[in-house]
Every structure is written in structure tokens, then in C-alpha cells.
Design an enzyme around this catalytic site. Structure first.
Site, PDB file in Angstrom:
ATOM      1  N   GLY A 144      27.432  85.624  51.410  1.00 35.40           N
ATOM      2  CA  GLY A 144      27.258  85.625  52.307  1.00 35.40           C
ATOM      3  C   GLY A 144      29.147  84.445  53.000  1.00 35.40           C
ATOM      4  O   GLY A 144      30.202  85.084  53.910  1.00 35.40           O
ATOM      5  N   GLY A 145      28.502  83.219  53.046  1.00 37.96           N
ATOM      6  CA  GLY A 145      29.155  83.092  53.937  1.00 37.96           C
ATOM      7  C   GLY A 145      31.172  82.667  53.234  1.00 37.96           C
ATOM      8  O   GLY A 145      31.837  83.204  53.579  1.00 37.96           O
ATOM      9  N   ASN A 175      27.815  89.996  52.599  1.00 34.94           N
ATOM     10  CA  ASN A 175      26.998  90.056  53.661  1.00 34.94           C
ATOM     11  C   ASN A 175      27.817  89.634  55.252  1.00 34.94           C
ATOM     12  O   ASN A 175      27.125  88.207  54.694  1.00 34.94           O
ATOM     13  CB  ASN A 175      26.148  90.102  54.026  1.00 34.94           C
ATOM     14  CG  ASN A 175      24.622  89.463  54.914  1.00 34.94           C
ATOM     15  OD1 ASN A 175      25.274  90.245  55.705  1.00 34.94           O
ATOM     16  ND2 ASN A 175      23.875  88.936  54.504  1.00 34.94           N
ATOM     17  N   TRP A 176      28.134  89.879  56.403  1.00 31.01           N
ATOM     18  CA  TRP A 176      28.633  88.887  56.819  1.00 31.01           C
ATOM     19  C   TRP A 176      27.797  88.384  57.831  1.00 31.01           C
ATOM     20  O   TRP A 176      28.111  87.997  58.693  1.00 31.01           O
ATOM     21  CB  TRP A 176      29.978  90.599  58.125  1.00 31.01           C
ATOM     22  CG  TRP A 176      31.426  90.253  56.922  1.00 31.01           C
ATOM     23  CD1 TRP A 176      31.205  89.809  55.795  1.00 31.01           C
ATOM     24  CD2 TRP A 176      32.422  91.387  57.456  1.00 31.01           C
ATOM     25  NE1 TRP A 176      32.793  89.990  55.805  1.00 31.01           N
ATOM     26  CE2 TRP A 176      32.797  91.611  57.319  1.00 31.01           C
ATOM     27  CE3 TRP A 176      32.629  91.564  59.220  1.00 31.01           C
ATOM     28  CZ2 TRP A 176      34.683  91.649  56.482  1.00 31.01           C
ATOM     29  CZ3 TRP A 176      33.528  92.489  59.044  1.00 31.01           C
ATOM     30  CH2 TRP A 176      34.626  92.093  57.824  1.00 31.01           C
ATOM     31  N   LYS A 177      26.465  88.925  58.200  1.00 29.33           N
ATOM     32  CA  LYS A 177      25.577  88.639  58.918  1.00 29.33           C
ATOM     33  C   LYS A 177      25.397  88.367  60.148  1.00 29.33           C
ATOM     34  O   LYS A 177      26.181  89.410  60.703  1.00 29.33           O
ATOM     35  CB  LYS A 177      24.726  86.658  58.555  1.00 29.33           C
ATOM     36  CG  LYS A 177      24.864  86.837  56.672  1.00 29.33           C
ATOM     37  CD  LYS A 177      24.225  85.652  56.497  1.00 29.33           C
ATOM     38  CE  LYS A 177      23.778  85.454  55.180  1.00 29.33           C
ATOM     39  NZ  LYS A 177      22.629  84.309  54.418  1.00 29.33           N
ATOM     40  N   HIS A 190      16.222  91.487  53.112  1.00 31.66           N
ATOM     41  CA  HIS A 190      16.994  90.397  52.739  1.00 31.66           C
ATOM     42  C   HIS A 190      16.383  88.689  53.436  1.00 31.66           C
ATOM     43  O   HIS A 190      15.705  89.217  54.256  1.00 31.66           O
ATOM     44  CB  HIS A 190      18.414  89.822  53.623  1.00 31.66           C
ATOM     45  CG  HIS A 190      18.937  89.277  53.854  1.00 31.66           C
ATOM     46  ND1 HIS A 190      18.720  88.017  54.104  1.00 31.66           N
ATOM     47  CD2 HIS A 190      19.987  89.183  52.921  1.00 31.66           C
ATOM     48  CE1 HIS A 190      19.851  87.025  53.309  1.00 31.66           C
ATOM     49  NE2 HIS A 190      20.806  87.392  53.031  1.00 31.66           N
ATOM     50  N   SER A 194      24.737  81.567  48.187  1.00 39.81           N
ATOM     51  CA  SER A 194      26.320  80.180  47.825  1.00 39.81           C
ATOM     52  C   SER A 194      27.147  80.627  46.853  1.00 39.81           C
ATOM     53  O   SER A 194      26.546  79.437  46.203  1.00 39.81           O
ATOM     54  CB  SER A 194      25.141  78.668  48.025  1.00 39.81           C
ATOM     55  OG  SER A 194      24.598  78.111  49.112  1.00 39.81           O
TER      56      SER A 194
END
Ligand code: 13P
Length: 261
Positions: free
Chosen positions: A233-234, A9-11, A95, A212
Site C-alpha cells: 500500500g503506502g 495498491n495505490w488505494k 480487501h 505495512s
């Protein structure tokens, strides 16, 4: 055995140049013969760019959100037919950042889930408690409410192609990961909720964890029997870290296969 799944998920990150560079490092490593299914969810403006790079590769394209409406006067919204046309095979629904920062409640999430599934796209239903709910010991109540709201509104038979992601709001982007025991406990709860409605879907549905995840904590996480993958994510913006997470998942899966799990 359930196929492992890793979704990036590159957001709200990326640019043409940054995506180009990331994919240049990433694709030679992930677009190869892999045990795990891997998907990338860039922001809307980059779906076409990323989709074009994925043509002919086994990596799947996904979107981070979708409108529940089919078309018309809904300024700023993107419908599932548009996502389908762009080649999306997955869409994140509910989400925690949509629930917490954009006011999406269980009813809205269920409507989006229904629209995505009806378009032949796999909804990734995200559920999870926020920090206050976690501290108040309400995790089980919240997860049960969020999962059952969609089952009751949409019907369990529409979960055939769905994925459920457990994403505690307090672990998203905070560096604070839930313990692998806690994740297994919640995934076990979700599996039981599904089993009460449909044992086949409960047995086959991919349950992934997000919050995370990094190459170090992924190893213990993926050893849990009801953790079938991750929503990253990150760390998915760092090619080396994302590849290491995919590798860790496949290693755990191979180990489980060898144990006859
Ligand atoms: P982080 O991996 O950055 O914590 O984000 C998790 C997430 O929200 C994935 O959807």
C-alpha cells in the site's frame, strides 16, 4: 518454483499529475526484464491513464474492486467487463478495507471472486483477521472461514489463476507489520487448506502478504518459504521504496533458486 509477485495498491490516492510523476520514476526501473511479476492497481479513474503508460511494458494493470453484477441498475458500481476493456489482468477481491469499512461479507466476496475469474481476470483474494480477532487468538478460525467460503461457493478449480493475499486488518496502513514467522504460519495454513482440495493448485498458487511492507521489513518476509510476494500500500506510492521492495523479493527468490528450493 512459484514466480514472485508484487502488487501495488495505490488505494484512494493519486491524481493525473502525481501518477504521471510516479510512473516516470517507476517504469524505467520496474518495466525491465525482471524475475518478479509486478502489477499496479490505481483507483478507477486512473486505470486508463496508467494502462496507457503500461502498453508494451511487462508491468500488469489491476483494479482494487469489482462489482459482482454483470450490468444494469447498479449506480456507482464497475463491472468486470469494463475492467477487462481497460486492460486489467488482476482485481483485488475482499480487501480488508472493503470488508471492514464497506460491509463486504464472505458471500459477497465469493460472488465478486466468481465474477472476476469468469471474466478471465486473476482475482487476488484478500483474507485476514482484524485486531479484535487477532487479540482473541482467532486468526486460524477467521482465515479458514474466509478461504473456505470462497472455495465452497466458487469451487477450487476456479483458483487456477487466482492469487491469495494475507492482509491482517491490524497491519494495513498502521506501520505495524506482522512478524515474518506469523506470516509464514498463516501462509502455511492457507497452503494446507488448498492442498486438501487440490494439491496442484496448492503447489502453484502465489501467496502474497500485505500490511505495512517496506524495504526494510521486506527482506525477512521474503525469506519465508510460503511468502511469494507482497501487496504493497503506502510504500508503493514512493517509487524508490517500491523498487527496493521488488529488488528484495527478487534477491530472496534468486537465493532460494541457488539453494535448490
Ligand atoms: P500498507 O502497505 O499501507 O499497510 O497497506 C497494505 C494494504 O492494504 C495493501 O493492500
Amino acid at each position: 518454483m512459484i514466480q514472485p509477485l508484487v502488487i501495488a495498491n495505490w488505494k484512494m490516492n493519486g491524481s493525473y499529475a502525481a501518477n504521471y510523476n510516479l510512473l516516470t520514476y517507476l517504469l524505467p526501473e520496474i518495466a525491465v526484464n525482471r524475475l518478479a511479476r509486478i502489477g499496479l492497481c490505481p483507483a478507477y479513474p486512473y486505470l486508463a491513464q496508467v494502462g496507457q503508460r503500461l502498453v508494451g511494458s511487462p508491468v500488469w494493470l489491476g483494479a482494487q474492486n469489482a462489482s459482482a453484477y454483470s450490468e444494469g441498475a447498479h449506480t456507482g458500481e464497475v463491472n468486470v467487463a469494463m475492467l477487462r476493456e481497460l486492460g486489467c489482468e488482476y482485481v483485488l477481491v475482499g480487501h480488508s478495507e472493503r470488508r471492514l469499512m464497506h460491509g463486504e461479507d464472505d458471500t459477497a466476496v465469493a460472488a465478486k471472486f466468481a465474477a472476476v475469474e469468469a471474466a478471465g481476470i486473476s482475482p487476488i483474494l484478500c483474507v485476514g483477521e482484524n485486531l479484535a480477532e487477532c487479540e482473541a487468538g482467532e486468526t486460524e478460525t477467521v482465515i479458514t472461514r474466509q478461504v473456505m467460503a470462497v472455495i465452497d461457493q466458487v469451487g477450487i478449480d476456479h483458483f487456477f489463476n487466482a492469487v491469495i493475499a494475507y492482509e491482517p486488518g491490524w497491519a494495513n496502513g498502521t506501520g505495524q507489520i506482522a512478524s515474518s514467522e506469523h506470516v509464514q504460519y498463516v501462509h502455511g495454513l492457507i497452503r494446507r487448506l488448498l492442498r486438501d482440495r487440490d494439491p496442484y493448485i496448492a503447489r502453484e498458487l502465489q501467496l502474497i502478504y500485505g500490511g505495512s511492507v517496506n524495504p526494510t521489513n521486506a527482506i525477512a518476509l521474503f525469506q519465508q518459504p510460503d511468502v511469494n510476494g507482497a501487496l504493497v500500500g503506502g510504500a508503493s506510492l514512493d517509487a524508490r521504496a517500491f523498487i527496493a521492495i521488488c529488488d528484495a523479493l527478487e534477491q530472496a527468490h534468486r537465493h532460494a533458486l541457488a539453494q535448490g528450493a
